[in-house]
Motif scaffolding. Sequence first.
Motif, PDB file in Angstrom:
ATOM      1  N   VAL A  73       0.847  -1.181   0.000  1.00  9.98           N
ATOM      2  CA  VAL A  73       0.000   0.000   0.000  1.00  9.98           C
ATOM      3  C   VAL A  73       0.888   1.238   0.000  1.00  9.98           C
ATOM      4  O   VAL A  73       1.938   1.271   0.651  1.00  9.98           O
ATOM      5  CB  VAL A  73      -0.945   0.000   1.225  1.00  9.98           C
ATOM      6  N   ALA A  74       0.463   2.255  -0.767  1.00  6.33           N
ATOM      7  CA  ALA A  74       1.179   3.533  -0.805  1.00  6.33           C
ATOM      8  C   ALA A  74       0.366   4.549  -0.010  1.00  6.33           C
ATOM      9  O   ALA A  74      -0.663   5.033  -0.494  1.00  6.33           O
ATOM     10  CB  ALA A  74       1.364   3.997  -2.245  1.00  6.33           C
ATOM     11  N   PRO A  75       0.788   4.882   1.202  1.00  8.19           N
ATOM     12  CA  PRO A  75      -0.004   5.794   2.027  1.00  8.19           C
ATOM     13  C   PRO A  75       0.069   7.220   1.490  1.00  8.19           C
ATOM     14  O   PRO A  75       0.987   7.564   0.737  1.00  8.19           O
ATOM     15  CB  PRO A  75       0.660   5.693   3.398  1.00  8.19           C
ATOM     16  N   PRO A  76      -0.880   8.068   1.855  1.00  2.00           N
ATOM     17  CA  PRO A  76      -0.773   9.482   1.505  1.00  2.00           C
ATOM     18  C   PRO A  76       0.446  10.100   2.184  1.00  2.00           C
ATOM     19  O   PRO A  76       1.055   9.513   3.083  1.00  2.00           O
ATOM     20  CB  PRO A  76      -2.078  10.087   2.049  1.00  2.00           C
ATOM     21  N   GLY A  77       0.809  11.308   1.765  1.00  4.72           N
ATOM     22  CA  GLY A  77       1.896  12.007   2.434  1.00  4.72           C
ATOM     23  C   GLY A  77       1.529  12.351   3.862  1.00  4.72           C
ATOM     24  O   GLY A  77       0.358  12.445   4.229  1.00  4.72           O
ATOM     25  N   LEU A  78       2.556  12.527   4.695  1.00  7.32           N
ATOM     26  CA  LEU A  78       2.326  12.866   6.103  1.00  7.32           C
ATOM     27  C   LEU A  78       1.767  14.275   6.227  1.00  7.32           C
ATOM     28  O   LEU A  78       2.139  15.167   5.475  1.00  7.32           O
ATOM     29  CB  LEU A  78       3.629  12.763   6.892  1.00  7.32           C
ATOM     30  N   GLY A 110     -10.064  10.569  -0.387  1.00  2.00           N
ATOM     31  CA  GLY A 110      -8.803  10.248  -1.038  1.00  2.00           C
ATOM     32  C   GLY A 110      -8.012   9.245  -0.215  1.00  2.00           C
ATOM     33  O   GLY A 110      -8.445   8.772   0.831  1.00  2.00           O
ATOM     34  N   GLY A 111      -6.829   8.887  -0.704  1.00  2.00           N
ATOM     35  CA  GLY A 111      -5.969   7.978   0.036  1.00  2.00           C
ATOM     36  C   GLY A 111      -5.989   6.575  -0.526  1.00  2.00           C
ATOM     37  O   GLY A 111      -6.273   6.348  -1.703  1.00  2.00           O
ATOM     38  N   ALA A 112      -5.702   5.604   0.329  1.00  2.09           N
ATOM     39  CA  ALA A 112      -5.549   4.215  -0.099  1.00  2.09           C
ATOM     40  C   ALA A 112      -6.124   3.300   0.966  1.00  2.09           C
ATOM     41  O   ALA A 112      -6.347   3.709   2.114  1.00  2.09           O
ATOM     42  CB  ALA A 112      -4.067   3.892  -0.327  1.00  2.09           C
TER      43      ALA A 112
END
Length: 473
Positions: A73-78, A110-112
């Motif tokens: 999984v590619a998380p959103p930016g912090l 949004g997000g994953a």
Amino acid sequence: MTKDVIALTPKMPDTWALLAGLYAGGPGLTVDTGDDGAVVQLCAADGRPLVSLEAPLLVQVPGEAERLLGDQVAPPGLPFWWTEARASTAAPEAEPLAGSVAGRLTMLLGGATWPPGAATTDVVPVAPRSEVSARPVSGGAHPTVDVLTDSTAVVMCDRPLVALTAWLSHILRAAVESRRALQIVTPPGVRLSLPLRTALTGAPNRWVVKDPDCGYYDGLSGAVLRWQDGTFAPARDASGGAVVAEAFGAAPASSEWQLIVAFRTVHNADENLVLGRALEAAWGALTGAAPAGWGTAEPINLPWSTRQLTDLARDRAPEPTHFLAVGDPDRPALAGLRVTRAEGGVGADATLTLGYGADESVPLDAIEALATTLAGAHGLTDMFVSLRRGRRDLAVPAWFEAPPIPVSYTLGAQGVRAAGLAHARRPPLSLRPVQLGPDAAPSLHYVLGDGGDARTWASLEHLMTHLNPPPAP
């Protein structure tokens, strides 16, 4: 067993987003709460619990999603928000329902999601079953406990890495308060995070691993287990001895290392006290950087701050407080810190574990300088350093791992005074300690080996007997 679906979103799931997620099963479902409102539970009209939705957590520490969920999984930016939906496998509709809850959150925000492909926005019909009336377990238990008996709380998990999450921490506290064991059941191939492995140390708490050959075995000891009188307990052979599962002994050879630094410091309990500085000093000495984050559960979500850590410990005093800390993703490091009242002030027990690959050098040459720093500026009571073969990522597999081998022991000034300097400097061994600090209040650092010879355990035992002789009869 439950299936977990996690939504990682750049925006906080607000009331409307959560309502959209909770309508994934249509208007016929009901909503319940548990854990003082920290858990929202989606139930069928007949009362069957289907999905438990944890309170969203703001993650501000790099690498935590990758550490706990892997690279799938590619998380959103912090920073991003971490929301867990746990689906009960007691109902076939529950798993797609959890996926739809998470999918609706990521569609709106949004997000994953994790696992990949689990998210949908489908409405999942839930068939009524009038003959079933299942409610969350009573007695104040967490709604995600799968089985509750008089002696044991059983939680079933199916994810590659099971971590010490907030809900598992709550279950563990509740189990302790009710004098129950916590037993976590997983399929084969699952690993534990190091904080969870530490929390489960000692029977009757257990990590129960399903095995096609023997049924179940303890993932930490290897003992074959059977469900007996409401708990998993060791099976016995004809002579009454425990049986070890073959899968536990089938460990692949490891060329990776784990360095373990355990130390205790004692501080004056005044308004100027700032906790965590000794751990920060150890981290800096061994990695060249401060910890990346801290928290009380996983994912570890707060940027490192000794001031915030101290404030939380003050708020919880006089009760003890347990903290976790994590390092930069490029240098795997995890620590546990337990703050308690102590004679003469406040005690802090830290265990820092660092992982190294086969092509990386373990910084054993930095240990003496670290001992000097802790003894001189941080109220060191003692420090024990050991080295073991183990995974660089610090995850705990369900097979045998060799115990750590002693590297060094440091006795702080107070312990030297109690033992007597002349006595402490001359143990019944060939080694001689290095004196640290001023002559008026010296500490002693004993180098036991380089972590490659298990016979140093005997040297450590002789040393400890010398420094702390048993009382006269």
